[in-house]
Enzyme design. Structure first.
Site, PDB file in Angstrom:
ATOM      1  N   ARG A 117     -10.267   4.095  -1.449  1.00  0.00           N
ATOM      2  CA  ARG A 117     -10.111   3.601  -0.284  1.00  0.00           C
ATOM      3  C   ARG A 117     -10.417   3.995   1.212  1.00  0.00           C
ATOM      4  O   ARG A 117      -9.461   4.840   1.572  1.00  0.00           O
ATOM      5  CB  ARG A 117      -8.462   3.299  -0.357  1.00  0.00           C
ATOM      6  CG  ARG A 117      -7.949   2.339  -1.635  1.00  0.00           C
ATOM      7  CD  ARG A 117      -6.586   1.921  -1.349  1.00  0.00           C
ATOM      8  NE  ARG A 117      -6.250   1.100  -2.328  1.00  0.00           N
ATOM      9  CZ  ARG A 117      -5.645   0.751  -3.640  1.00  0.00           C
ATOM     10  NH1 ARG A 117      -5.706   2.087  -4.266  1.00  0.00           N
ATOM     11  NH2 ARG A 117      -5.506  -0.377  -4.204  1.00  0.00           N
TER      12      ARG A 117
ATOM     13  N   ASN B 149      -4.395  -7.199  -6.767  1.00  0.00           N
ATOM     14  CA  ASN B 149      -3.101  -7.034  -5.981  1.00  0.00           C
ATOM     15  C   ASN B 149      -3.398  -8.142  -4.798  1.00  0.00           C
ATOM     16  O   ASN B 149      -2.469  -8.896  -4.512  1.00  0.00           O
ATOM     17  CB  ASN B 149      -3.241  -5.664  -5.183  1.00  0.00           C
ATOM     18  CG  ASN B 149      -3.323  -4.318  -5.907  1.00  0.00           C
ATOM     19  OD1 ASN B 149      -2.939  -4.651  -7.142  1.00  0.00           O
ATOM     20  ND2 ASN B 149      -3.652  -3.512  -5.455  1.00  0.00           N
ATOM     21  N   ASP B 150      -4.352  -8.272  -4.040  1.00  0.00           N
ATOM     22  CA  ASP B 150      -4.527  -9.293  -3.129  1.00  0.00           C
ATOM     23  C   ASP B 150      -4.832 -10.615  -3.912  1.00  0.00           C
ATOM     24  O   ASP B 150      -4.410 -11.748  -3.265  1.00  0.00           O
ATOM     25  CB  ASP B 150      -5.801  -9.040  -2.042  1.00  0.00           C
ATOM     26  CG  ASP B 150      -5.308  -8.230  -1.142  1.00  0.00           C
ATOM     27  OD1 ASP B 150      -4.160  -8.288  -0.443  1.00  0.00           O
ATOM     28  OD2 ASP B 150      -6.070  -7.044  -0.785  1.00  0.00           O
TER      29      ASP B 150
ATOM     30  N   ARG C 155       2.586  -9.376  -0.696  1.00  0.00           N
ATOM     31  CA  ARG C 155       2.600  -8.382  -1.752  1.00  0.00           C
ATOM     32  C   ARG C 155       3.576  -7.182  -1.036  1.00  0.00           C
ATOM     33  O   ARG C 155       4.078  -6.341  -1.792  1.00  0.00           O
ATOM     34  CB  ARG C 155       1.341  -7.618  -2.093  1.00  0.00           C
ATOM     35  CG  ARG C 155       0.345  -7.127  -0.935  1.00  0.00           C
ATOM     36  CD  ARG C 155      -0.917  -7.010  -1.117  1.00  0.00           C
ATOM     37  NE  ARG C 155      -1.020  -5.502  -1.522  1.00  0.00           N
ATOM     38  CZ  ARG C 155      -2.355  -4.974  -1.699  1.00  0.00           C
ATOM     39  NH1 ARG C 155      -3.462  -5.719  -1.398  1.00  0.00           N
ATOM     40  NH2 ARG C 155      -2.530  -3.840  -2.117  1.00  0.00           N
TER      41      ARG C 155
ATOM     42  N   ARG D 191     -15.507   2.071  -1.019  1.00  0.00           N
ATOM     43  CA  ARG D 191     -15.101   0.711  -0.313  1.00  0.00           C
ATOM     44  C   ARG D 191     -15.110   0.979   1.054  1.00  0.00           C
ATOM     45  O   ARG D 191     -14.545   1.796   1.644  1.00  0.00           O
ATOM     46  CB  ARG D 191     -13.644   0.081  -0.819  1.00  0.00           C
ATOM     47  CG  ARG D 191     -13.551  -1.292  -0.279  1.00  0.00           C
ATOM     48  CD  ARG D 191     -12.047  -1.855  -0.832  1.00  0.00           C
ATOM     49  NE  ARG D 191     -10.923  -1.044  -0.244  1.00  0.00           N
ATOM     50  CZ  ARG D 191      -9.905  -1.312  -0.655  1.00  0.00           C
ATOM     51  NH1 ARG D 191      -9.493  -2.405  -1.390  1.00  0.00           N
ATOM     52  NH2 ARG D 191      -8.640  -0.760   0.086  1.00  0.00           N
TER      53      ARG D 191
ATOM     54  N   HIS E 284       0.765  -1.225  -0.111  1.00  0.00           N
ATOM     55  CA  HIS E 284      -0.090   0.019   0.035  1.00  0.00           C
ATOM     56  C   HIS E 284       0.779   1.158   0.053  1.00  0.00           C
ATOM     57  O   HIS E 284       0.364   2.127  -0.485  1.00  0.00           O
ATOM     58  CB  HIS E 284      -1.009  -0.175   0.978  1.00  0.00           C
ATOM     59  CG  HIS E 284      -2.101  -0.855   1.047  1.00  0.00           C
ATOM     60  ND1 HIS E 284      -2.178  -2.089   1.055  1.00  0.00           N
ATOM     61  CD2 HIS E 284      -3.186  -0.669   0.123  1.00  0.00           C
ATOM     62  CE1 HIS E 284      -3.174  -2.848   0.796  1.00  0.00           C
ATOM     63  NE2 HIS E 284      -3.697  -1.995   0.306  1.00  0.00           N
TER      64      HIS E 284
ATOM     65  N   CYS F 291      -9.830  -3.272 -10.069  1.00  0.00           N
ATOM     66  CA  CYS F 291      -9.295  -2.190  -9.460  1.00  0.00           C
ATOM     67  C   CYS F 291      -8.124  -2.214  -8.986  1.00  0.00           C
ATOM     68  O   CYS F 291      -7.493  -1.364  -8.255  1.00  0.00           O
ATOM     69  CB  CYS F 291     -10.346  -1.741  -8.637  1.00  0.00           C
ATOM     70  SG  CYS F 291     -10.592  -2.592  -7.181  1.00  0.00           S
TER      71      CYS F 291
ATOM     72  N   GLU G 217     -10.974 -10.844  -4.399  1.00  0.00           N
ATOM     73  CA  GLU G 217      -9.743 -10.705  -4.287  1.00  0.00           C
ATOM     74  C   GLU G 217      -8.995 -11.895  -3.407  1.00  0.00           C
ATOM     75  O   GLU G 217      -7.916 -11.779  -3.047  1.00  0.00           O
ATOM     76  CB  GLU G 217      -9.007  -9.366  -3.701  1.00  0.00           C
ATOM     77  CG  GLU G 217      -9.972  -9.169  -2.246  1.00  0.00           C
ATOM     78  CD  GLU G 217      -9.753  -7.481  -1.981  1.00  0.00           C
ATOM     79  OE1 GLU G 217      -8.787  -7.125  -2.227  1.00  0.00           O
ATOM     80  OE2 GLU G 217     -10.429  -7.154  -1.007  1.00  0.00           O
TER      81      GLU G 217
END
Ligand code: PEP
Ligand code: MG
Length: 591
Positions: free
Chosen positions: A321, A480-481, A491, A358, A214, A528, A457
């Protein structure tokens, strides 16, 4: 001597400037430039802070002299002597003055900068006793910083020069004041990064961090060159060294020779020309050669990011986010009214375009506060994170839901839930949303309609799509996840970053399968995660049938350029071939 450090490319472009080493623990210290007229008062602020600490130590010494040797152990008196000696250290005092006078750093920044310089010298000492004095130095600096808090600071005025690119002339003349600054740190938390949104820095380098950590994601949203995972850079680079960040190659060049400087200066200008060319696409509709209309949405962290999203040509926010509203607040969560106002600002900022909010995704590499980092559990990424955290604290979750529902009365809102995996969690979430509506009804507070969506995810979610399709209005793929959990690669861990591969056939199968299933059922689907903003993957995602991409505003035009050149009819069979490959990456030219 010129040397380079290899890291991970995070945010594109070239930055050339002087290194500013900041200890991770001191990231919350203000960094801004003062005006030349403020030099004297700024030096006075440090002097006053230092004097306050000296007085405190002297008072302590005086009280000790009245004690007997039992109550006042020799170690304590010796320690106080060391602290006094350090406070009077000529190098500390003259160094702080130098950073304030010659570089126009504010007092706190000057103090922590000089502290880093001296701490480095302590690290290099052979004598263990002397090496250990670094901890004392840290302690007294901490005390001086605390004492300075009581002394008024001038208004923060970010200096325009920080965003100015240095000319070749500047660099060769070694102009010490008016050059960009590059932040070098061992680690930066996502909330640290957020602080730097309005920062004086022209680029970032960290020792640790993965490409989709992140911290890296926020760095990308700042749209300034950044390299993470450049191991040992905070030890190898010295305060004030000239450094080049090549954000495209993930390379840091330290102490560059004039030839290397000239080469990167040229590359930097090429990048600026390319950006200029891309900006011409701003008003061009995102339509492929065969007439497919593609939706390009923005990922944002704060309501204040919306003007940038509109300016970049986003047709909505695909991922807000919201956890960034909750972070770095010493655990004090935003109440319903504060959240409502923030969501409303984001909605109004998007001028009638949809905003996907989200619900909080706290946990793993996004702790509420750095100090609350989850070291107690072995695998925080598999622990109480995102919706699990929300469901574990229904009162907090209901507060957020009510705020979002209320904000939905002011524009088109889509509510997105992260990290769902069990049908029971889905039902629990939906029933809490109903409950939040009922609470607002009871209060007589107006609220608006929302579409409800889920993030895909976790591989288990991608493999049980039927349940998700039954309950939700839309899905958003968090690659990403999804990559992290499919490949079992943290990650945020640079040591396994080479194995974090969006093009692994298993990842592609899960992404393509989710898109295909949604298309077949007529359900809205977007991506996303960072894959959506990676121009080398645009054609592949189009070939898989994706028509909605959400990414950092800075990436929108480059992705649009790929779309304008694409023919989805041809890309579909090509994507099939890519997915059938043992090593799909070989057919993709990574950029
Ligand atoms: C993702 O996982 O792809 C995603 C978009 O969410 P985050 O990066 O915030 O975990
Ligand atoms: Mg995620």
């Amino acid at each position: 001597m010129t040397f380079s450090i290899q890291g991970l490319a995070v945010a594109r472009g070239i930055a050339i400037g002087r290194a500013v080493l900041v200890a991770s623990s001191r990231m919350d210290v203000a960094h801004y430039f003062i005006k030349p007229a403020e030099i004297a008062s700024e030096i006075e602020r440090v002097r006053a802070g230092r004097n306050a600490v000296v007085d405190e130590i002297r008072r302590l010494q005086a009280s000790i002299t009245h004690m007997g040797p039992k109550e006042a152990p020799h170690e304590l008196t010796a320690l106080l002597d060391v602290h006094l000696m350090l406070l009077e250290d000529v190098e500390l005092i003259s160094g702080v003055k130098h950073w304030i006078t010659d570089r126009l750093y504010n007092a706190e920044w000057a103090l922590t900068t000089q502290l880093e310089v001296i701490a480095r010298q302590f690290d290099e000492m052979e004598d263990e006793y002397l090496r250990e004095r670094k901890a004392d130095l840290e302690q007294i600096a901490e005390k001086v910083l605390r004492a300075m808090k009581g002394v008024a600071s001038p208004v923060v005025t970010p200096n325009a020069r920080s965003t100015r690119k240095p000319s070749q002339q500047d660099l060769l003349l070694d102009d010490t004041v008016d050059v960009p600054l590059i932040l070098v740190a061992h680690d930066l938390s996502p909330s640290d990064m957020l602080q730097f949104k309005q920062s004086v820095f022209a680029g970032f380098i960290t020792d640790v961090g993965g490409k989709t950590s992140h911290t890296a994601i926020v760095a990308r949203s700042l749209d300034i060159p950044a390299v993470v995972g450049a191991r040992l850079s905070s030890q190898l680079v010295r305060q004030d060294d000239w450094v080049i960040i090549d954000g495209d190659a993930g390379v840091v060049v330290v102490d560059p020779s004039p030839i290397i400087l000239a080469e990167y200066g040229f590359k930097q200008r090429q990048g600026e020309l390319e950006r200029g060319r891309l900006s011409r696409l701003l008003h061009t509709p995102a339509v492929t050669l065969d007439g497919q209309k593609i939706e390009l949405l923005a990922n944002i962290e704060m309501p204040e990011d919306t003007p940038g999203a509109v300016k970049a040509g986003a047709v909505g926010v695909g991922l807000f986010r919201s956890e960034f509203l909750f972070m770095g607040r010493q655990g004090k969560l935003p109440n319903e009214e504060e959240q409502f106002q923030a969501y409303r600002r984001a909605i109004e900022g998007m001028q009638g375009m949809p905003v996907t909010i989200r619900t909080v995704d706290i946990g793993a590499d996004k702790p509420l506060d750095k100090s609350l980092k989850d070291d107690a559990h072995l695998n925080p990424a598999l622990g109480l994170r995102a919706i699990r955290w929300s469901l574990a604290d229904p009162a907090m979750f209901l507060t957020q839901l009510r705020a979002i529902l209320r904000a939905a009365a002011f524009g088109k809102v889509k509510l997105l839930i992260p990290m769902l995996v069990h049908a029971s969690e889905i039902r629990q979430t939906l029933s809490l949303i109903d409950h939040a509506r009922a609470e607002l009804d009871n209060r007589g507070t107006p609220y608006g309609p929302v579409q409800i969506g889920a993030m895909i995810e976790i591989p288990a979610a991608a493999l049980t799509l039927k349940v998700f399709l039954r309950y939700f209005d839309f899905l958003s793929i968090g690659t990403n996840d999804l990559i992290q959990y499919t490949l079992a690669i943290d990650r945020a861990d640079e040591s396994v970053a080479h194995l974090y591969d969006p093009l692994h056939p298993a990842v592609l199968r899960l992404v393509a399968g989710t898109i295909a299933e949604c298309v077949a059922q007529g359900k809205e689907v977007s991506v996303c995660g960072e894959m959506a903003g990676d121009v080398s993957l645009t054609r592949l995602l189009l070939g898989m049938g994706l028509r909605s991409f959400s990414m950092h505003p800075a990436q929108i035009l480059a992705v649009k350029q790929e779309i304008l050149r694409a023919d989805t009819a041809k890309l579909a069979p090509w994507a099939e071939q890519v997915m059938a490959d043992e090593e799909p990456g070989q057919r993709i030219t990574r950029r």
